[in-house]
Design a protein around this motif. Structure first.
Motif, PDB file in Angstrom:
ATOM      1  N   GLN A 218       0.830  -1.204   0.000  1.00  0.00           N
ATOM      2  CA  GLN A 218       0.000   0.000   0.000  1.00  0.00           C
ATOM      3  C   GLN A 218       0.865   1.255   0.000  1.00  0.00           C
ATOM      4  N   LEU A 219       1.980   1.197   0.711  1.00  0.00           N
ATOM      5  CA  LEU A 219       2.887   2.342   0.723  1.00  0.00           C
ATOM      6  C   LEU A 219       3.436   2.598  -0.683  1.00  0.00           C
ATOM      7  N   VAL A 220       3.778   1.523  -1.391  1.00  0.00           N
ATOM      8  CA  VAL A 220       4.274   1.665  -2.766  1.00  0.00           C
ATOM      9  C   VAL A 220       3.195   2.273  -3.658  1.00  0.00           C
ATOM     10  N   ARG A 221       1.966   1.788  -3.534  1.00  0.00           N
ATOM     11  CA  ARG A 221       0.874   2.316  -4.366  1.00  0.00           C
ATOM     12  C   ARG A 221       0.636   3.799  -4.075  1.00  0.00           C
ATOM     13  N   ALA A 222       0.679   4.158  -2.793  1.00  0.00           N
ATOM     14  CA  ALA A 222       0.472   5.561  -2.429  1.00  0.00           C
ATOM     15  C   ALA A 222       1.578   6.435  -3.003  1.00  0.00           C
ATOM     16  N   TRP A 223       2.766   5.876  -3.120  1.00  0.00           N
ATOM     17  CA  TRP A 223       3.889   6.617  -3.701  1.00  0.00           C
ATOM     18  C   TRP A 223       3.697   6.807  -5.203  1.00  0.00           C
ATOM     19  N   LEU A 224       3.197   5.777  -5.879  1.00  0.00           N
ATOM     20  CA  LEU A 224       3.085   5.820  -7.337  1.00  0.00           C
ATOM     21  C   LEU A 224       1.899   6.647  -7.824  1.00  0.00           C
ATOM     22  N   LEU A 225       0.802   6.611  -7.095  1.00  0.00           N
ATOM     23  CA  LEU A 225      -0.397   7.298  -7.565  1.00  0.00           C
ATOM     24  C   LEU A 225      -0.349   8.782  -7.213  1.00  0.00           C
ATOM     25  N   PRO A 226      -0.687   9.654  -8.156  1.00  0.00           N
ATOM     26  CA  PRO A 226      -0.682  11.095  -7.878  1.00  0.00           C
ATOM     27  C   PRO A 226      -1.828  11.477  -6.949  1.00  0.00           C
ATOM     28  N   PRO A 227      -1.742  12.640  -6.302  1.00  0.00           N
ATOM     29  CA  PRO A 227      -2.812  13.071  -5.387  1.00  0.00           C
ATOM     30  C   PRO A 227      -4.192  13.056  -6.032  1.00  0.00           C
ATOM     31  N   LYS A 228      -4.255  13.307  -7.328  1.00  0.00           N
ATOM     32  CA  LYS A 228      -5.535  13.335  -8.030  1.00  0.00           C
ATOM     33  C   LYS A 228      -6.243  11.983  -7.968  1.00  0.00           C
ATOM     34  N   GLN A 229      -5.475  10.889  -7.752  1.00  0.00           N
ATOM     35  CA  GLN A 229      -6.054   9.553  -7.718  1.00  0.00           C
ATOM     36  C   GLN A 229      -6.083   8.965  -6.306  1.00  0.00           C
ATOM     37  N   ALA A 230      -6.120   9.810  -5.305  1.00  0.00           N
ATOM     38  CA  ALA A 230      -6.083   9.343  -3.917  1.00  0.00           C
ATOM     39  C   ALA A 230      -7.252   8.415  -3.590  1.00  0.00           C
ATOM     40  N   ASP A 231      -8.384   8.585  -4.268  1.00  0.00           N
ATOM     41  CA  ASP A 231      -9.553   7.740  -3.984  1.00  0.00           C
ATOM     42  C   ASP A 231      -9.286   6.266  -4.284  1.00  0.00           C
ATOM     43  N   GLU A 232      -8.318   5.992  -5.146  1.00  0.00           N
ATOM     44  CA  GLU A 232      -7.993   4.607  -5.491  1.00  0.00           C
ATOM     45  C   GLU A 232      -7.390   3.848  -4.305  1.00  0.00           C
ATOM     46  N   LEU A 233      -6.952   4.572  -3.280  1.00  0.00           N
ATOM     47  CA  LEU A 233      -6.221   3.959  -2.174  1.00  0.00           C
ATOM     48  C   LEU A 233      -7.116   3.572  -1.002  1.00  0.00           C
ATOM     49  N   ASP A 234      -8.408   3.837  -1.093  1.00  0.00           N
ATOM     50  CA  ASP A 234      -9.355   3.425  -0.053  1.00  0.00           C
ATOM     51  C   ASP A 234      -8.943   3.935   1.328  1.00  0.00           C
ATOM     52  N   GLY A 235      -8.554   5.187   1.380  1.00  0.00           N
ATOM     53  CA  GLY A 235      -8.210   5.798   2.663  1.00  0.00           C
ATOM     54  C   GLY A 235      -6.746   5.726   3.022  1.00  0.00           C
ATOM     55  N   ALA A 236      -5.983   4.897   2.326  1.00  0.00           N
ATOM     56  CA  ALA A 236      -4.550   4.796   2.614  1.00  0.00           C
ATOM     57  C   ALA A 236      -3.816   5.997   2.029  1.00  0.00           C
ATOM     58  N   GLY A 237      -2.678   6.314   2.608  1.00  0.00           N
ATOM     59  CA  GLY A 237      -1.876   7.407   2.067  1.00  0.00           C
ATOM     60  C   GLY A 237      -1.009   8.052   3.127  1.00  0.00           C
ATOM     61  N   PHE A 238      -0.092   8.883   2.669  1.00  0.00           N
ATOM     62  CA  PHE A 238       0.796   9.606   3.569  1.00  0.00           C
ATOM     63  C   PHE A 238       0.048  10.772   4.209  1.00  0.00           C
ATOM     64  N   LYS A 239       0.300  11.002   5.487  1.00  0.00           N
ATOM     65  CA  LYS A 239      -0.325  12.130   6.172  1.00  0.00           C
ATOM     66  C   LYS A 239       0.117  13.448   5.550  1.00  0.00           C
ATOM     67  N   GLU A 240       1.404  13.524   5.211  1.00  0.00           N
ATOM     68  CA  GLU A 240       1.957  14.687   4.532  1.00  0.00           C
ATOM     69  C   GLU A 240       2.792  14.197   3.356  1.00  0.00           C
ATOM     70  N   LYS A 241       3.040  15.070   2.398  1.00  0.00           N
ATOM     71  CA  LYS A 241       3.865  14.676   1.264  1.00  0.00           C
ATOM     72  C   LYS A 241       5.224  14.208   1.762  1.00  0.00           C
ATOM     73  N   PRO A 242       5.613  12.992   1.424  1.00  0.00           N
ATOM     74  CA  PRO A 242       6.908  12.492   1.908  1.00  0.00           C
ATOM     75  C   PRO A 242       8.063  13.232   1.256  1.00  0.00           C
ATOM     76  N   ASN A 243       9.023  13.630   2.065  1.00  0.00           N
ATOM     77  CA  ASN A 243      10.175  14.364   1.550  1.00  0.00           C
ATOM     78  C   ASN A 243      11.214  13.378   1.024  1.00  0.00           C
ATOM     79  N   LEU A 244      10.809  12.646  -0.007  1.00  0.00           N
ATOM     80  CA  LEU A 244      11.640  11.603  -0.599  1.00  0.00           C
ATOM     81  C   LEU A 244      11.839  11.897  -2.078  1.00  0.00           C
TER      82      LEU A 244
END
Length: 579
Positions: A218-244
């Motif tokens: 899920q972490l990998v998917r959240a990294w790959l998908l742009p913010p515009k597609q956040a709904d695809e993650l079913d609530g998963a995601g970074f709290k803030e943009k990761p500084n990576l």
């Protein structure tokens, strides 16, 4: 240095290039980010040498096509030179190295002037607090184009630090995910600590079935998908943009299903420009596509690790050539020798050349005048001509070399003129290290799923030790999912996340004692419960006691085939004091 827009105008490009001045040209690209066309490939030359800076995105107020807007300005007699008067615009490079390379090739002052001409968003928002620039960051064009890709997000966060000489680093990461029970849970990876103990690595540990690998996917998917597609993650995601700047995943489990690249994420509705923002290493891979063709299907093969390692060794070479001018650059081939030299004795890491390879053309300049190649005859497993990469003193034709490497042969280590004999576990271990060094960027996050699968405990410790050195060199961090208390012993307890299911809920805890340098059995007992440290021989001893009636009888029976620990244990069992 002049910054000039030439777009598709080849005559303008030739005119500016012919002047032999230091120049940064903005070229044309038809790339479309959800209706916004803001991407500009670049041509840069400093002191007669070309710099491969990568692309930059520029957004103009009330315009969705920056190329059309600039072309119209040129028709209205603008000369194409930045900055542009009476225009509100901001820019974001696709990678923070854009300005780091310019600093290395020119000066801090010159680089700052270029960033000012291009109205770099990071500089004008965080350092200058320019209100017009800030307004542009609150637009769809900024969100969906200038911040669509992870490298650009990193640039927006950090370019102002580069320009001011501040240090870059990875902060703590807080991530929401769907656990194996379907509930939303939260994990905080602790990297940004003032403790003297090393916080480069965080460890996920727990019994099978608690969802360690599921969390990482899920972490990998959240990294790959742009913010515009956040709904695809079913609530998963970074709290803030990761500084990576990059995510690197390593998994040699036969059951893993991580994406092998960005194109392997089915929900991604538009391809990414920066393919290296995510890299995967395992037994699955995707063959290189034919020019102009769609990506080929992924495959599972024992040859994939060899191909990846050879490709990564070439990446070490090409990255060193491209980024050597950067002030903070750590030479990758030097790092490879320094890190692997602690685990084995070798003089060079080499690549097998194809039989028809024109060696004299590949090695353009050879100071020792001996072509610096190693030939193995038919008495060896892989006969042929090997080119040492990690310590080659010559000037190489990189493009020609790339096309004449036998990548399926992998990487061969030489001690003198003799290949170093390696077990399959050692070879895989070395390949992992080569792969990570080959692709790593500064401020990367490296994910390793079950590193202990093919490594005995000593190699486990060596791997963690080497990984720490690589991470420290490139200001990066790592997350390891493991069942191994040996690995846990190498990180502080605040970086250990124990996953367990209790009362139909997932609990994530840290051990209440310091794990760094701790007792392996104590760690195992806390993570897996007391049964984890029980030993099968204990049941066998109890059966002998029941059969023969007393500890003395069993001890006499075993005679010299017994040690002091077993004698103590038998007496304790006989007296009911062994639990």
């Amino acid at each position: 240095m002049k910054v000039v827009y030439v777009g598709r105008d080849e005559s303008a490009r030739r005119k500016w290039v012919s002047r032999n001045d230091d120049i940064l040209l903005l070229l044309y690209d038809r790339w479309d980010d959800y209706g916004f066309k803001t991407r500009f490939p670049t041509f840069c030359r400093v002191d007669g040498e070309e710099l491969e800076l990568g692309a930059i995105r520029i957004l103009f107020q009330d315009n969705s096509s920056s190329h059309q807007h600039l072309s119209q300005l040129r028709k209205d007699n603008w000369d194409g030179v930045f900055p542009i008067d009476r225009e509100n615009y901001i820019s974001v490079p696709e990678d923070v190295t854009f300005y780091e390379q310019l600093q290395g090739a020119t000066s801090d002052e010159e680089t700052l002037a270029i960033a000012e001409h291009l109205r770099d968003a990071s500089l004008f928002v965080f350092e200058r607090e320019d209100q017009e620039a800030i307004k542009l960051t609150d637009t769809d064009g900024f969100r969906n184009s200038l911040q669509r890709e992870r490298g650009s997000q990193k640039s927006f966060a950090d370019v102002w630090k580069v320009l001011s000489g501040s240090a870059l680093g990875v902060s703590d990461l807080t991530f929401d995910f769907r656990d194996v029970l379907g509930d939303l849970s939260t994990l905080t990876l602790n990297f940004d600590s003032q403790s003297i103990l090393p916080h480069d690595i965080n460890v996920l540990i727990g019994p099978n079935g608690v969802g360690k690998s599921w969390l990482l996917k899920q972490l990998v998917r959240a990294w790959l998908l742009p913010p515009k597609q956040a709904d695809e993650l079913d609530g998963a995601g970074f709290k803030e943009k990761p500084n990576l700047s990059q995510l690197v995943t390593v998994s040699y489990s036969p059951f893993e299903r991580f994406p092998v690249d960005a194109d392997d994420e089915p929900a991604l509705d538009q391809r990414l420009q920066d393919k290296d923002v995510y890299r995967f290493f395992g037994f699955r891979g995707r063959p290189a596509p034919e020019k102009g063709k769609k990506p080929r299907k992924t495959r599972h093969s024992l040859a994939v690790p060899r191909i990846n390692a050879a490709t990564s060794l070439m990446s070490c070479l090409t990255d060193d050539l491209r980024f050597s001018g950067m002030k903070q650059w750590a030479n990758k081939l030097d790092t490879l020798h320094r890190v692997l030299g602690k685990a084995m004795t070798f003089d060079a890491a080499a690549l097998l050349l194809k039989p028809e390879a024109p060696i004299a053309d590949i090695i353009i300049e050879d100071p020792l005048d001996d072509l610096q190649v190693i030939e193995l005859d038919r008495n060896y497993d892989n006969p042929g001509m090997y080119l040492p990469i990690s310590n080659h003193d010559g000037v190489l034709n990189i493009d020609l070399l790339k096309s004449h490497v036998d990548y399926e042969a992998g990487v061969t280590f030489f001690d003198g003129d003799e290949p170093v004999s390696l077990s399959s576990g050692q070879r895989l271990f070395l390949y992992i290290v080569i792969n990570v060094i080959g692709v790593i960027r500064r401020n990367s996050l490296v994910i390793v799923d079950e590193p202990e699968l093919f490594l005995h405990p000593t190699l486990e410790i060596d791997f963690v030790t080497m990984l720490k050195k690589v991470l420290r060199t490139y200001g990066s961090k790592a997350v390891l999912a493991t069942h191994s208390p040996v690995t846990v012993r190498e990180v502080p307890s605040s970086c250990v996340h124990v996953l367990g299911i209790s009362d139909d809920e997932l609990a994530i805890t840290s051990p209440p004692f310091e794990t760094f340098g701790g007792d392996v059995q104590r760690i195992a007992s806390y993570v897996f419960g007391d049964r984890a440290v029980s030993k099968p021989h204990e049941s066998w001893l109890r059966e002998l006691l029941e059969e023969h009636g007393s500890a003395e009888e069993v001890i006499a029976l075993l005679d010299e085939e017994i040690n002091e620990e077993i004698i103590i244990q038998l007496h304790a069992m006989d007296n009911g004091k062994w639990f």
